[in-house]
Motif scaffolding. Sequence first.
Motif, PDB file in Angstrom:
ATOM      1  N   ALA A 247      46.101  36.135  34.771  1.00  0.00           N
ATOM      2  CA  ALA A 247      46.783  36.040  34.071  1.00  0.00           C
ATOM      3  C   ALA A 247      47.809  37.233  34.296  1.00  0.00           C
ATOM      4  O   ALA A 247      47.684  37.965  35.606  1.00  0.00           O
ATOM      5  N   ALA A 248      49.400  36.579  34.120  1.00  0.00           N
ATOM      6  CA  ALA A 248      50.784  37.136  34.763  1.00  0.00           C
ATOM      7  C   ALA A 248      50.237  38.941  34.336  1.00  0.00           C
ATOM      8  O   ALA A 248      50.683  39.359  35.124  1.00  0.00           O
ATOM      9  N   ASN A 249      49.992  39.151  33.111  1.00  0.00           N
ATOM     10  CA  ASN A 249      49.991  41.256  32.873  1.00  0.00           C
ATOM     11  C   ASN A 249      48.767  41.219  34.262  1.00  0.00           C
ATOM     12  O   ASN A 249      49.109  42.914  34.133  1.00  0.00           O
ATOM     13  N   GLU A 250      48.244  40.854  34.549  1.00  0.00           N
ATOM     14  CA  GLU A 250      46.917  41.489  35.801  1.00  0.00           C
ATOM     15  C   GLU A 250      47.163  41.131  36.903  1.00  0.00           C
ATOM     16  O   GLU A 250      47.630  42.043  37.929  1.00  0.00           O
ATOM     17  N   VAL A 251      47.636  40.078  37.612  1.00  0.00           N
ATOM     18  CA  VAL A 251      48.802  39.725  39.009  1.00  0.00           C
ATOM     19  C   VAL A 251      49.980  40.584  39.036  1.00  0.00           C
ATOM     20  O   VAL A 251      50.014  41.022  39.946  1.00  0.00           O
ATOM     21  N   LEU A 252      50.615  40.585  38.059  1.00  0.00           N
ATOM     22  CA  LEU A 252      51.976  41.037  38.668  1.00  0.00           C
ATOM     23  C   LEU A 252      52.451  42.931  38.173  1.00  0.00           C
ATOM     24  O   LEU A 252      52.943  42.868  38.219  1.00  0.00           O
ATOM     25  N   VAL A 253      51.111  42.997  37.781  1.00  0.00           N
ATOM     26  CA  VAL A 253      51.333  44.599  36.923  1.00  0.00           C
ATOM     27  C   VAL A 253      49.970  45.006  37.783  1.00  0.00           C
ATOM     28  O   VAL A 253      50.353  46.629  39.010  1.00  0.00           O
ATOM     29  N   ASN A 254      48.967  44.300  38.589  1.00  0.00           N
ATOM     30  CA  ASN A 254      47.941  44.991  39.614  1.00  0.00           C
ATOM     31  C   ASN A 254      47.768  44.089  40.678  1.00  0.00           C
ATOM     32  O   ASN A 254      46.725  43.407  40.661  1.00  0.00           O
ATOM     33  N   PRO A 255      48.757  43.521  41.577  1.00  0.00           N
ATOM     34  CA  PRO A 255      48.095  42.311  41.938  1.00  0.00           C
ATOM     35  C   PRO A 255      46.893  43.326  43.690  1.00  0.00           C
ATOM     36  O   PRO A 255      46.836  44.465  43.885  1.00  0.00           O
ATOM     37  N   GLN A 256      46.007  42.321  43.508  1.00  0.00           N
ATOM     38  CA  GLN A 256      45.060  42.484  44.692  1.00  0.00           C
ATOM     39  C   GLN A 256      45.579  42.311  45.827  1.00  0.00           C
ATOM     40  O   GLN A 256      44.456  41.927  47.055  1.00  0.00           O
ATOM     41  N   HIS A 257      45.912  40.995  46.232  1.00  0.00           N
ATOM     42  CA  HIS A 257      46.621  40.389  47.684  1.00  0.00           C
ATOM     43  C   HIS A 257      48.093  41.335  48.106  1.00  0.00           C
ATOM     44  O   HIS A 257      48.992  41.436  47.339  1.00  0.00           O
TER      45      HIS A 257
END
Length: 272
Positions: A247-257
């Motif tokens: 989800a955009a609000n997850e990847v862009l707020v809390n990126p893992q890579h």
Amino acid sequence: MPDFGDIPAIEAQGLSVKFPVRGGVLGKVKDYFTAVDGVSFTLEQGKILSVVGESGCGKSTLVKSLVGLVPLASGSVKVFGREAHGGKLAPDAQGKAARVCDMMQMVFQDPYSSLNPRQTVEEILTAPLMARKVPFEEAKARAYELMDRVSIPHSALAKFPHEFSGGQRQRLCIARSLMVKPKILLCDEVTSALDVSVQAQILHLLNDLRIDLGLSILFISHDMQVVRALSDDVLVMYFGHVVERGAANEVLVNPQHEYTKKLLSCVPVIRR
């Protein structure tokens, strides 16, 4: 629009695209360059999925492979549950075949080169329906309808592409893509050649069309600010591979890579 239930708009599994590397006097194939390597994703109905990454990561090649502009080396694509191969869709439950371009249409990056300079707007917009044996008056009525949607006056039908600004040309490109009533739009860097103020107008237009027409949109971009404002889901590509998705609000707020973190670190921040 037909009711497809909960079937995803696009299901892609293990997509790979390879280009031959030629050499020698006779130009024989020496090797293959892998531009897209084993990419899988799902575009849900009515959603916007953004594919992000730096230039050369395979974003545009991926989207072109979906409509058959670039041949797939391996992998499979389903459009609303129907297998897509060679630009054609497998027959539906009633045995009716269709082309991929009936379901998916592409809006290209450069509005200056994607419109034929020798054709009027009327010829450009009516051509897709005329090719499908639709009567001219019906095609022209559809063109009027879409010009209203993209806020271009009807008087523009008699004009040529060089008479419009970049933003107006991109609106015409969007109108042309909608002439055959597709269910999916593939947008390849559609705002990168435009001024910032015009970018915002095009993004609002795409979002309004998505809501009004029930479109599903695959949005290709390297602009993380645009992706943040527009997307439901995000797919991050690096050298042909998918390194992160969600989800955009997850990847862009809390990126893992680490690569996603580096992409986000390049976004300008205004400090006071």
